[in-house]
Scaffold this motif. Sequence first.
Motif, PDB file in Angstrom:
ATOM      1  N   ALA A  38       0.844  -1.219   0.000  1.00  0.00           N
ATOM      2  CA  ALA A  38       0.000   0.000   0.000  1.00  0.00           C
ATOM      3  C   ALA A  38       0.872   1.260   0.000  1.00  0.00           C
ATOM      4  CB  ALA A  38      -0.917   0.010   1.217  1.00  0.00           C
ATOM      5  N   ARG A  44       2.345   1.585  -3.545  1.00  0.00           N
ATOM      6  CA  ARG A  44       1.347   2.037  -4.539  1.00  0.00           C
ATOM      7  C   ARG A  44       1.212   3.555  -4.514  1.00  0.00           C
ATOM      8  NH1 ARG A  44      -1.826  -2.267  -2.707  1.00  0.00           N
ATOM      9  NH2 ARG A  44      -1.601  -4.044  -4.104  1.00  0.00           N
ATOM     10  N   ARG A  45       1.275   4.147  -3.319  1.00  0.00           N
ATOM     11  CA  ARG A  45       1.181   5.621  -3.247  1.00  0.00           C
ATOM     12  C   ARG A  45       2.395   6.269  -3.907  1.00  0.00           C
ATOM     13  NH1 ARG A  45       0.453   8.825   1.537  1.00  0.00           N
ATOM     14  NH2 ARG A  45       0.298  10.402  -0.087  1.00  0.00           N
ATOM     15  N   ASP A  70       3.400  -1.214   9.532  1.00  0.00           N
ATOM     16  CA  ASP A  70       2.109  -0.520   9.495  1.00  0.00           C
ATOM     17  C   ASP A  70       1.825   0.252  10.779  1.00  0.00           C
ATOM     18  OD1 ASP A  70       1.106  -1.039   6.904  1.00  0.00           O
ATOM     19  OD2 ASP A  70       0.720  -3.117   7.496  1.00  0.00           O
TER      20      ASP A  70
END
Length: 284
Positions: free
Chosen positions: A151, A154-155, A277
Amino acid sequence: MAPAPALGVPTITLNNGVEIPQLGFGVYQVPPEDTADVVGTALEVGYRHIDTAQMYGNEKGVGEAVGASGIDRSEIFVTSKLNNGFHRRDDALRAFDRSLGDLGFEQLDLFLVHWPLPGIDVDYVETWKAMEEIYADGRVRAIGVSNFQPAHLRRLFAESEIRPAVNQIEVHPYLAQDDVRAFDADHEIVTEAWSPIAQGKVLDDPAITAIAERLGRTPAQVVLRWHVQRGDVVFPKSVSRERMEQNIGLFDFELDTGGMASISGLNRNERTGPDPDTFNYIPR
Ligand SMILES: NC(=O)C1=CN([C@@H]2O[C@H](COP(=O)(O)OP(=O)(O)OC[C@H]3O[C@@H](n4cnc5c(N)ncnc54)[C@H](OP(=O)(O)O)[C@@H]3O)[C@@H](O)[C@H]2O)C=CC1
Ligand SMILES: O=C(O)C(=O)[C@@H](O)[C@H](O)C(=O)CO
């Protein structure tokens, strides 16, 4: 770039064409006052790739050992990492300058964002754009990230220009990380496996000791060979010359399909280090 030829350490080509030796030497928890000696020994043994970080406080010792080794600077691949307190653009640029100064280098081989720190008030996309600036000025040969989940990556893909060359994440037989590794591979990002022997925790596992006994190798060699055959970059740490020799002596034997499967079967998604995370630690 010349790898240590007698030991047969292969190189891997990063997505910008730079070559990185697949096996290196990590210096986390090597005390700053011992680092020049320890890294000097690793270079004598044949390592040509050193993994350090601003957080480890030992970049000066790494630079001192490289300078004193008599080996051409171009033959030693050195990675460092941006510390967690310097994620703002201006702080990141200054921190990179300090790393180069402490190492005593004109150019670094690889510079990484050490942690994404998704909960702090600086967006890691800002930090990555600072890394792009550092790369554009030519004082680092490649840039990458560490501890980034898909994630987070992807950014970066959506909001910046340069794809990270590597993603350095925790990987060992108890934490196989096949999802992140597959994501990296699909996006031309080389996975680097940190704590490759889980700081020693996997070495007594009966599945690993059985393979080691059968092959006449040490458990650490078996685990490190598993990483190499999976295609990841590794840099085990040791302050002992004998273990340094063991850990680089991987290129004259192979694990068969059964041995590889048996080690891969040990995965239990168990981290030894922080979870990217939720890890938002900033050293004060
Ligand atoms: N990006 C990140 O967030 C992180 C990156 N890293 C990087 O990965 C590198 C390696 O990971 P690290 O956490 O150091 O752990 P490792 O998995 O490399 O294990 C190091 C430990 O294992 C021992 N050891 C080394 N070789 C052997 C052997 N052949 N037999 C038995 N024991 C052995 C060492 O002891 P001794 O020294 O006494 O021999 C030390 O206690 C770090 O040095 C750092 O560069 C690590 C953590 C996080
Ligand atoms: O070694 C590293 O590179 C790390 O990032 C770790 O030390 C990590 O910060 C940690 O384990 C903190 O407890």
